[in-house]
Design an enzyme around this catalytic site. Structure first.
Site, PDB file in Angstrom:
ATOM      1  N   CYS A 195       0.830  -1.467  -0.062  1.00 39.02           N
ATOM      2  CA  CYS A 195      -0.217   0.230   0.092  1.00 39.02           C
ATOM      3  C   CYS A 195       0.853   1.012   0.492  1.00 39.02           C
ATOM      4  O   CYS A 195       2.367   1.202   0.521  1.00 39.02           O
ATOM      5  CB  CYS A 195      -1.035   0.233   1.277  1.00 39.02           C
ATOM      6  SG  CYS A 195      -2.046   0.830   1.339  1.00 39.02           S
TER       7      CYS A 195
ATOM      8  N   CYS B 170      -3.968  -0.530  -2.003  1.00 40.65           N
ATOM      9  CA  CYS B 170      -4.727   0.199  -2.575  1.00 40.65           C
ATOM     10  C   CYS B 170      -4.746   1.208  -3.862  1.00 40.65           C
ATOM     11  O   CYS B 170      -4.249   0.038  -4.437  1.00 40.65           O
ATOM     12  CB  CYS B 170      -4.122   1.154  -1.378  1.00 40.65           C
ATOM     13  SG  CYS B 170      -2.365   1.545  -1.878  1.00 40.65           S
TER      14      CYS B 170
ATOM     15  N   CYS C 172       3.998   0.912  -8.576  1.00 42.72           N
ATOM     16  CA  CYS C 172       3.789   0.364  -8.065  1.00 42.72           C
ATOM     17  C   CYS C 172       5.678   0.226  -8.053  1.00 42.72           C
ATOM     18  O   CYS C 172       6.164   0.323  -9.370  1.00 42.72           O
ATOM     19  CB  CYS C 172       3.562  -0.693  -8.224  1.00 42.72           C
ATOM     20  SG  CYS C 172       4.183  -2.999  -7.756  1.00 42.72           S
TER      21      CYS C 172
END
Length: 187
Positions: free
Chosen positions: A11, A83, A90
């Site tokens: 997250c 999330c 990422c």
């Protein structure tokens, strides 16, 4: 004992959803999952998340907020972003790790407009229970994905199945946290 599946629950803020998911994974699936949580940023533990997890019988009070860079040397089987923003930022992971995006609502953002603590906690409880329903599908749900990235409609289907399971539990009037740890009271 077979080797456990290594999963990083990611997250961006790592103060709530990934830590709740790690807590559930360790509580429910420690025999088959080696769970870690981390974020793009570190914000510490969210006290309301700690509280609602404790209500469900899961202690995450000793978790610490970790930056994903501190875990890059671990050969994860899966990185599961929990999330909505993690898929946009990422990081790249070495090896053949599969990255899967399964977003959950952000409890602090949901609770932001409530002044009453009970209303705020209700937001955290809903997301906590949705995350639990998702974790209950692991690792089987991940192994069905194969070597190709999950498409948006597949992500939506997985998310819908988790929400459907949560709704089923909520409508049943039974305990939302399982028979061993009832947390839903009439009030």
């Amino acid at each position: 004992m077979a080797q456990r599946v290594r999963i990083l629950l990611l997250c961006t803020g790592n103060s709530c959803r990934s830590q709740m998911a790690e807590g559930w994974a360790k509580h429910l699936k420690s025999d088959v999952i080696e769970a870690y949580s981390a974020g793009i940023e570190t914000h510490g533990l969210n006290p309301l998340a700690v509280r609602v997890m404790a209500e469900a019988g899961v202690d995450i009070s000793r978790h610490r907020s970790k930056n994903v860079s501190s875990l890059l040397d671990i050969p994860f089987d899966y990185v599961v972003t929990v999330c909505g923003h993690a898929h946009e930022s990422c990081p790249l992971f070495p090896g053949r790790v599969k990255v899967i995006h399964v977003g959950f609502d952000d409890p602090p953002a949901l609770a932001e407009f409530f002044e009453n603590e009970d209303d705020k906690l209700a937001c955290y409880r809903r997301v906590r229970d949705e995350i639990r329903a998702f974790v209950e599908t692991l690792p089987e749900a991940l192994s069905k994905i194969g070597d190709t990235p999950m498409k948006n409609d597949e992500q939506d289907a997985l998310r819908d199945s988790v929400r459907s399971r949560y709704a089923e539990v909520a409508r049943s009037g039974g305990s939302c946290c399982g028979a061993d740890s009832p947390c839903c009271t009439p009030d």
